[in-house]
Structures are given as C-alpha cells and as structure tokens.
Design a protein around this motif. Structure first.
Motif, mmCIF file in Angstrom:
data_model
loop_
_atom_site.group_PDB
_atom_site.id
_atom_site.type_symbol
_atom_site.label_atom_id
_atom_site.label_comp_id
_atom_site.label_asym_id
_atom_site.label_seq_id
_atom_site.Cartn_x
_atom_site.Cartn_y
_atom_site.Cartn_z
ATOM 1 N N PHE A 144 8.413 73.502 -12.056
ATOM 2 C CA PHE A 144 7.773 73.159 -10.785
ATOM 3 C C PHE A 144 8.304 74.064 -9.686
ATOM 4 C CE2 PHE A 144 6.841 70.671 -6.997
ATOM 5 C CZ PHE A 144 5.622 70.061 -7.313
ATOM 6 N N VAL A 145 7.401 74.508 -8.812
ATOM 7 C CA VAL A 145 7.775 75.361 -7.674
ATOM 8 C C VAL A 145 7.167 74.793 -6.396
ATOM 9 C CG1 VAL A 145 7.593 77.644 -6.624
ATOM 10 C CG2 VAL A 145 7.899 77.440 -9.109
ATOM 11 N N ALA A 146 8.011 74.568 -5.389
ATOM 12 C CA ALA A 146 7.561 74.141 -4.065
ATOM 13 C C ALA A 146 7.968 75.203 -3.048
ATOM 14 C CB ALA A 146 8.157 72.790 -3.685
ATOM 15 N N VAL A 147 7.154 75.359 -2.012
ATOM 16 C CA VAL A 147 7.365 76.403 -1.011
ATOM 17 C C VAL A 147 7.094 75.824 0.377
ATOM 18 C CG1 VAL A 147 6.656 78.690 -0.212
ATOM 19 C CG2 VAL A 147 6.499 78.129 -2.651
ATOM 20 N N ASN A 148 7.993 76.102 1.332
ATOM 21 C CA ASN A 148 7.676 75.801 2.722
ATOM 22 C C ASN A 148 7.008 77.034 3.323
ATOM 23 O OD1 ASN A 148 8.199 75.882 5.768
ATOM 24 N ND2 ASN A 148 8.715 73.774 5.270
ATOM 25 N N ALA A 149 5.804 76.867 3.865
ATOM 26 C CA ALA A 149 5.026 78.024 4.334
ATOM 27 C C ALA A 149 4.509 77.852 5.752
ATOM 28 C CB ALA A 149 3.867 78.285 3.372
ATOM 29 N N GLU A 150 5.216 77.102 6.585
ATOM 30 C CA GLU A 150 4.696 76.834 7.925
ATOM 31 C C GLU A 150 4.761 78.050 8.858
ATOM 32 O OE1 GLU A 150 6.430 74.592 10.838
ATOM 33 O OE2 GLU A 150 8.272 75.758 10.833
ATOM 34 N N ASN A 151 5.506 79.083 8.472
ATOM 35 C CA ASN A 151 5.602 80.304 9.282
ATOM 36 C C ASN A 151 4.940 81.500 8.606
ATOM 37 O OD1 ASN A 151 8.866 79.120 9.833
ATOM 38 N ND2 ASN A 151 7.319 79.159 11.440
ATOM 39 N N ALA A 152 4.093 81.241 7.619
ATOM 40 C CA ALA A 152 3.580 82.334 6.790
ATOM 41 C C ALA A 152 2.584 83.227 7.521
ATOM 42 C CB ALA A 152 2.940 81.766 5.522
ATOM 43 N N SER A 153 1.857 82.696 8.485
ATOM 44 C CA SER A 153 0.824 83.454 9.185
ATOM 45 C C SER A 153 1.381 84.024 10.485
ATOM 46 C CB SER A 153 -0.388 82.559 9.483
ATOM 47 O OG SER A 153 -1.377 83.278 10.178
ATOM 48 N N HIS A 154 1.856 85.267 10.439
ATOM 49 C CA HIS A 154 2.405 85.936 11.632
ATOM 50 C C HIS A 154 3.518 85.121 12.280
ATOM 51 C CE1 HIS A 154 -1.009 88.639 11.234
ATOM 52 N NE2 HIS A 154 -1.818 87.593 11.253
ATOM 53 N N GLY A 155 4.182 84.303 11.503
ATOM 54 C CA GLY A 155 5.288 83.494 11.997
ATOM 55 C C GLY A 155 4.899 82.129 12.508
ATOM 56 N N PHE A 156 3.599 81.842 12.583
ATOM 57 C CA PHE A 156 3.152 80.590 13.201
ATOM 58 C C PHE A 156 1.990 79.997 12.409
ATOM 59 C CE2 PHE A 156 4.945 83.307 16.489
ATOM 60 C CZ PHE A 156 5.860 82.457 17.109
ATOM 61 N N GLY A 157 2.281 79.021 11.574
ATOM 62 C CA GLY A 157 1.243 78.334 10.838
ATOM 63 C C GLY A 157 0.940 78.960 9.489
ATOM 64 N N LEU A 158 -0.120 78.442 8.866
ATOM 65 C CA LEU A 158 -0.530 78.870 7.527
ATOM 66 C C LEU A 158 -2.046 78.881 7.467
ATOM 67 C CD1 LEU A 158 0.192 79.392 4.453
ATOM 68 C CD2 LEU A 158 -0.093 76.909 4.164
ATOM 69 N N GLY A 159 -2.620 79.960 6.942
ATOM 70 C CA GLY A 159 -4.057 80.033 6.755
ATOM 71 C C GLY A 159 -4.454 79.523 5.380
ATOM 72 N N PRO A 160 -5.645 78.955 5.241
ATOM 73 C CA PRO A 160 -6.091 78.473 3.930
ATOM 74 C C PRO A 160 -6.071 79.547 2.853
ATOM 75 C CG PRO A 160 -7.520 77.626 5.661
ATOM 76 C CD PRO A 160 -6.607 78.619 6.307
ATOM 77 N N ASP A 161 -6.436 80.781 3.210
ATOM 78 C CA ASP A 161 -6.421 81.857 2.217
ATOM 79 C C ASP A 161 -5.013 82.121 1.703
ATOM 80 O OD1 ASP A 161 -5.756 82.749 4.827
ATOM 81 O OD2 ASP A 161 -6.274 84.819 4.324
ATOM 82 N N MET A 162 -4.021 81.968 2.585
ATOM 83 C CA MET A 162 -2.631 82.181 2.187
ATOM 84 C C MET A 162 -2.160 81.057 1.267
ATOM 85 S SD MET A 162 -1.225 83.283 5.931
ATOM 86 C CE MET A 162 -1.992 84.643 6.817
ATOM 87 N N ALA A 163 -2.552 79.828 1.569
ATOM 88 C CA ALA A 163 -2.209 78.709 0.698
ATOM 89 C C ALA A 163 -2.813 78.911 -0.694
ATOM 90 C CB ALA A 163 -2.700 77.397 1.301
ATOM 91 N N GLN A 164 -4.064 79.317 -0.737
ATOM 92 C CA GLN A 164 -4.736 79.533 -2.012
ATOM 93 C C GLN A 164 -4.053 80.619 -2.821
ATOM 94 O OE1 GLN A 164 -8.681 80.296 -0.600
ATOM 95 N NE2 GLN A 164 -9.120 78.134 -0.169
ATOM 96 N N ALA A 165 -3.598 81.682 -2.141
ATOM 97 C CA ALA A 165 -2.900 82.757 -2.842
ATOM 98 C C ALA A 165 -1.585 82.272 -3.438
ATOM 99 C CB ALA A 165 -2.650 83.921 -1.892
ATOM 100 N N LEU A 166 -0.861 81.420 -2.709
ATOM 101 C CA LEU A 166 0.397 80.878 -3.228
ATOM 102 C C LEU A 166 0.160 79.967 -4.421
ATOM 103 C CD1 LEU A 166 2.139 80.155 0.182
ATOM 104 C CD2 LEU A 166 2.938 81.787 -1.544
ATOM 105 N N PHE A 167 -0.857 79.138 -4.347
ATOM 106 C CA PHE A 167 -1.184 78.287 -5.497
ATOM 107 C C PHE A 167 -1.566 79.150 -6.703
ATOM 108 C CE2 PHE A 167 -2.384 74.861 -2.258
ATOM 109 C CZ PHE A 167 -1.231 74.120 -2.488
ATOM 110 N N ALA A 168 -2.274 80.237 -6.456
ATOM 111 C CA ALA A 168 -2.759 81.082 -7.544
ATOM 112 C C ALA A 168 -1.628 81.747 -8.320
ATOM 113 C CB ALA A 168 -3.716 82.143 -6.997
ATOM 114 N N VAL A 169 -0.497 82.058 -7.649
ATOM 115 C CA VAL A 169 0.608 82.722 -8.349
ATOM 116 C C VAL A 169 1.625 81.740 -8.920
ATOM 117 C CG1 VAL A 169 0.384 84.844 -7.013
ATOM 118 C CG2 VAL A 169 1.996 83.068 -6.246
#
Length: 271
Positions: free
Chosen positions: A33-58
């Motif tokens: 199991f892998v969990a990730v905190n990604a609240e700063n993934a989008s230019h340091g502020f927030g997370l975009g749906p496309d970025m979430a989908q990419a993380l799930f995909a890998v």
C-alpha cells in the motif's frame, strides 16, 4: 503488511519524483500500500485532478490533502467522486469529499486511511481528536480493517505527538505532514503504533520549505507580500516512511525513514 507514506509533494519537482519512484519503491520494498500527501503538488498550492489521476496510475493507493485542499477549485467536483482522495476529517459537516476511506487491496485485505488537521497555528476547525475518535469507534484493527493509517496535517509538533499518543494501540501509524522538514523521531510507540512527527516533503531542499529562496527571504525581511511564492525546481528528495505491520494485530513492528535523491542523506529500509 508493508506500507509507504510519502510526505507533501511540492510542485513539479515533488510530483515528478513521486511519479518516477513510486513504481520502483513498490517493487523494491514489496509494498502492499502507498499513500501520498499531495496538497502542495500544483505549483505549491493545491492539487489538480489530472495530477491525482497520474499518481493513482503509477501506484498510489490513497492521496491526502490539507489546508491547501481547495486552492485548485476544480478538485471540488473531483473529490466528491474519488473516494481515495481525502481532505481533513475535521472540516465542518457538508464540506465536499471525505476525511477517511476504507480501501480494499487485491488480496482482500483492507486499509483505512484517515486525515486530520491540527488547530494550533492553523485554521479554526472541529476538534481532530473528537472527529477521529468518532470514526475509530466504528473501526477496529483486525475486525473491520487490517491497517489504519492516520495523517495528522499540523504545524505544532506537540499537537502531532499528543494526537499519536491519544490513539496509540488503536491504529497502525500516525505520521505528520505540513511542515515539510523530515524529523528524526521515527519510532513504534508503547502500544504498537508507528509514529513520526513529520515525513518531510518530496521536493527541492535547496529552498525555503520547497519555495524559491529569494521570494521567501524577501517576505521575511521586508514584511511585504511581494510576488506569489513559487516552488523551487532543482533535484528533489523523496521523503516518507516505510511501515511494516503485524498481519494478526495490524499494529506496527517497524517504521523507518525513506529518503531518495536530491540533497538530503539517503535512507532506505532493508528487507
């Protein structure tokens, strides 16, 4: 069970490090199991749906957020549909999304992931202790789930430590996020819960907690807002924790730091 929790992904550098290394780490550490905190993934502020989908995909199985949960507004309709994406459980009733998810593994085992947000030096929210206690009254290790991972997104180390001790023996792990600096206090508490005050960030450490140095320094010296802070984009260090649990009890048997790439000294568990 073998689990990995990665600290805050910070901007492009953090995202690309996670996307590159998650598949490698799943194989090398034989992760369940892998969990990730990604609240700063989008230019340091927030997370975009496309970025979430990419993380799930890998290979990410769950993603947590935090105080920047809503900085990308398009995440609001997405989080209502994607149960593996979590915002803090102690947001007020009616807030979109959910603060916990019971996630099944291919072999039939289940992992409960929970995110709570601290209140010291943070936004005024419902009590994270009370809301987590209410959830845990409905879930028990070895009964409804095989592992329980708590992400406490908080500023104060004292609040994180108190949170961990409050639930020691009832969850597999309590690991902190938000301050972006990996702490050296990885330990299994007396009741069997793995703990680390902060997992650190996945990002460029030649920075001020992941942001370009000049803008951050200028704000502190001149006390002027200045330009919007922007993420540093040098080589990233991937930071997190490897947690191993007892299959019979769900409690932790070990927790070790994971640091890979970038400027910080590497750390990798041995199997």
């Amino acid at each position: 069970m073998r689990l990995l929790f990665l600290g805050d992904l910070l901007g492009r550098a953090g995202r690309e490090a996670a996307l590159k290394h998650i598949p490698e780490l799943r194989a090398a550490l034989k992760l369940d199991f892998v969990a990730v905190n990604a609240e700063n993934a989008s230019h340091g502020f927030g997370l975009g749906p496309d970025m979430a989908q990419a993380l799930f995909a890998v290979g990410a199985d769950a993603i947590t957020l935090g105080n920047h949960a809503w900085d990308r507004r398009e995440i609001i309709p997405y989080i209502a549909q994607e149960k593996r994406l979590l915002r803090p459980i102690n947001y007020p009733p009616g807030t979109p999304g959910q603060g916990s998810a019971l996630i099944p593994l291919p072999d039939g085992r289940k992992v409960l992931v929970v995110q709570a947000m601290g209140r010291l030096f943070m936004d005024p929210l419902d009590c994270p202790f009370r809301t987590t206690e209410e959830l845990l009254s409905r879930h028990k290790l070895g009964v409804t789930t095989h592992a329980i991972l708590l992400d406490i997104h908080a500023e104060a180390s004292s609040e994180k430590m108190a949170f961990a001790h409050a639930f020691d023996g009832r969850v597999s792990s309590v690991t902190g996020t938000h301050t972006h600096i990996p702490t050296a206090d990885h330990q299994v508490l007396p009741g069997g819960t793995a703990y680390a005050t902060d997992l650190g960030m996945c990002g460029d450490y030649d920075s001020v907690i992941g942001m370009q140095k000049e803008g951050a320094i200028g704000r502190l010296i001149r006390k002027l807002p200045g330009d919007r802070l922007t993420p540093a984009e040098g080589p990233a260090t991937l930071c997190g924790a490897f947690i191993e649990t007892n299959d019979a009890t769900g409690l932790a048997t070990r927790i070790e730091p994971v640091r890979l790439g970038g400027r910080l000294a590497p750390a990798m568990p041995k199997l």
